[in-house]
Design a protein around this motif. Structure first.
Motif, short mmCIF file in Angstrom:
data_model
loop_
_atom_site.label_atom_id
_atom_site.label_comp_id
_atom_site.label_asym_id
_atom_site.label_seq_id
_atom_site.Cartn_x
_atom_site.Cartn_y
_atom_site.Cartn_z
N VAL A 38 7.88 -56.28 3.15
CA VAL A 38 6.47 -55.93 2.80
C VAL A 38 6.33 -56.37 1.28
O VAL A 38 5.24 -57.20 1.14
CB VAL A 38 5.93 -54.66 3.30
N ASP A 39 7.09 -56.17 0.47
CA ASP A 39 6.93 -56.36 -0.82
C ASP A 39 6.89 -57.68 -1.36
O ASP A 39 6.05 -58.30 -2.11
CB ASP A 39 7.69 -55.62 -1.91
N LYS A 40 8.00 -58.61 -0.70
CA LYS A 40 7.78 -59.85 -0.72
C LYS A 40 6.77 -60.52 -0.22
O LYS A 40 6.24 -61.57 -0.69
CB LYS A 40 9.16 -60.25 0.00
N MET A 41 6.37 -60.36 0.98
CA MET A 41 5.12 -60.85 1.55
C MET A 41 3.81 -60.40 0.81
O MET A 41 3.16 -61.45 0.66
CB MET A 41 5.15 -59.94 3.02
N ALA A 42 3.74 -59.34 0.00
CA ALA A 42 2.77 -58.86 -0.97
C ALA A 42 2.48 -60.08 -1.90
O ALA A 42 1.28 -60.62 -2.20
CB ALA A 42 2.60 -57.57 -1.04
N LEU A 43 3.74 -60.20 -2.52
CA LEU A 43 3.78 -61.32 -3.64
C LEU A 43 3.33 -62.58 -3.05
O LEU A 43 2.76 -63.26 -3.57
CB LEU A 43 5.30 -61.34 -4.00
N PHE A 78 -3.03 -66.33 2.77
CA PHE A 78 -2.41 -66.06 3.94
C PHE A 78 -1.89 -67.51 4.46
O PHE A 78 -2.89 -68.64 4.44
CB PHE A 78 -3.40 -65.51 5.16
N LYS A 79 -0.81 -67.63 4.97
CA LYS A 79 -0.22 -69.05 5.52
C LYS A 79 -0.56 -69.00 7.00
O LYS A 79 -0.89 -70.16 7.50
CB LYS A 79 1.07 -69.28 5.34
N GLY A 132 2.18 -60.49 13.17
CA GLY A 132 1.83 -60.28 11.85
C GLY A 132 1.85 -58.67 11.10
O GLY A 132 0.98 -58.44 10.38
N HIS A 133 2.51 -57.95 11.61
CA HIS A 133 2.52 -56.53 11.33
C HIS A 133 3.06 -56.50 9.69
O HIS A 133 2.40 -56.04 8.84
CB HIS A 133 3.49 -55.75 11.84
N ARG A 134 3.87 -57.50 9.44
CA ARG A 134 4.13 -57.58 7.69
C ARG A 134 3.12 -57.97 7.05
O ARG A 134 2.81 -57.32 5.83
CB ARG A 134 5.66 -58.52 7.51
N ALA A 183 1.18 -55.83 4.01
CA ALA A 183 1.19 -56.49 2.77
C ALA A 183 -0.30 -56.54 2.10
O ALA A 183 -0.59 -56.25 0.97
CB ALA A 183 1.67 -57.84 2.77
N ALA A 184 -1.25 -56.95 3.16
CA ALA A 184 -2.56 -57.02 2.96
C ALA A 184 -3.17 -55.53 2.31
O ALA A 184 -3.87 -55.23 1.62
CB ALA A 184 -3.41 -57.38 4.12
#
Length: 90
Positions: free
Chosen positions: A30-35, A42-43, A58-60, A64-65
């Motif tokens: 989640v931290d990596k996704m937030a970065l 959003f891709k 898209g749970h992660r 992250a959002a």
């Protein structure tokens, strides 16, 4: 019959994570996704059931959002999907 609609700036507060999500989501992921969201945005959209906001994919991204306190994001809403269809889709 199901149908889908894309909303580029959906209210993320409408979304509910699927408690039976079979994927394990680690905090570091989640931290990596937030970065990634901070850097690139959003891709891919989050996918959810329109009737109840149940997240199908898209749970992660959602976690992250929320970590970043984002209130809007891209969502593909699927309507007319039964629980069985939602489980198969996810």
């Amino acid at each position: 019959m199901t149908s889908s609609t894309f909303e580029p700036e959906a209210d993320l507060a409408r979304l509910k994570p699927w408690v039976d999500n079979p994927k394990v989501i680690r905090e570091e992921d989640v931290d990596k996704m937030a970065l990634s969201l901070m850097t690139h945005g959003f891709k891919d959209p989050i996918e959810a059931r329109l009737e109840d906001g149940l997240v199908l994919a898209g749970h992660r991204r959602l976690l992250a959002a929320r970590q970043l306190s984002l209130v809007k994001g891209p969502v593909i809403w699927h309507s007319g999907m039964t629980d069985e269809e939602a489980t198969a889709y996810a």
